[in-house]
Design a protein around this motif. Structure first.
Motif: not given
Length: 254
Positions: A106-111, A113-117, A212-214
């Motif tokens: 969930k944390a990876i998905n949230d991060e 999605n935030m980067i996508k936005r 991935r590092q981001l």
């Protein structure tokens, strides 16, 4: 009495392994085997007590059987309880681990999605800036184009006047008209062309590992087995040549 050194690799039976089912008799005295020689770990009859087993300690076979059964029951109950506890701990650990995995996902998905936005927002902002800044430069070019067309239109108008004057009678009035035409031609101003604007895009090299590092990193500890302690031996095994008694003596004793 002397000692015979035995191989360290030999295996020896416990008293429980020496107790057969049903009644057995002593090969020497033909009596029923009712005792266990604790010293020699062997089944004996009552006559053997005063024979080669004289001075040894003894136990009744029935008492040994009872004790062995109790020991086995206790050990089995202990191991069963320990196995149940291990199962409970493993199942609890599985639940905790599954929940942790879901939390990490969930944390990876949230991060992500935030980067996508952020990427979508940054792209939109960059495109807006490109449009605004390019419009300013384009407006300058359009203004220069309009000025050049005005000069061209003025030139065409003056060219028609010149053609009409060529058809006029040459007299003093013509001279004045030609001078006036000359002044109008001199007033036509041709602007020097500037360095025209240009636009280009420089792509930044980004690898998947950079993405991935981001997003971030995760760490997972591996399930490592627990090393069991090995039983240590502190000497060599010897057997009495007379009564067959066995004993472990220090390595340096020969």
């Amino acid at each position: 009495m002397y000692w015979q050194k035995l191989s360290r690799n030999h295996k020896f039976q416990n008293a429980s392994d020496l107790i057969p089912e049903g009644k057995s008799r002593c090969n020497e005295h033909k009596e029923e085997l009712t005792l266990i020689c604790n010293t020699c770990n062997a089944q004996i009859c009552t006559s053997c007590v005063t024979g080669k087993h004289n001075g040894h300690t003894f136990s009744k076979i029935v008492d040994v059987i009872v004790q062995l059964r109790e020991d086995n029951e206790t050990k089995l109950r202990g191991k069963t309880n320990e196995a149940n506890k291990n199962i409970q701990k493993i199942e609890e650990s599985l639940d905790v681990f599954d929940n942790s995995v879901e939390s990490v996902i969930k944390a990876i998905n949230d991060e992500g999605n935030m980067i996508k936005r952020m990427v979508v927002k940054s792209v939109a902002q960059m495109i807006t800036l490109v449009k605004e800044q390019s419009k300013k430069e384009k407006d300058k070019l359009l203004n220069m184009l309009s000025d050049a067309k005005s000069v061209l239109d003025g030139g065409h108008t003056l060219a028609r006047k010149r053609n009409e004057l060529d058809k006029t009678r040459q007299d003093g009035s013509l001279l004045q008209k030609i001078n006036n035409l000359k002044e109008e031609i001199d007033k036509l101003h041709i602007n020097s062309l500037p360095e025209f604007p240009n636009i280009s895009f420089s792509r930044k090299s980004v690898a998947e590992d950079d993405i991935r590092q981001l997003i971030g990193t995760y760490n997972i500890s591996k399930c490592a087995p627990v090393l069991e302690k090995k039983e240590q031996r502190h000497g060599d095994l010897y057997r009495c040549s007379s009564c067959g008694r066995e004993e472990v003596l220090p390595f340096e004793v020969l």
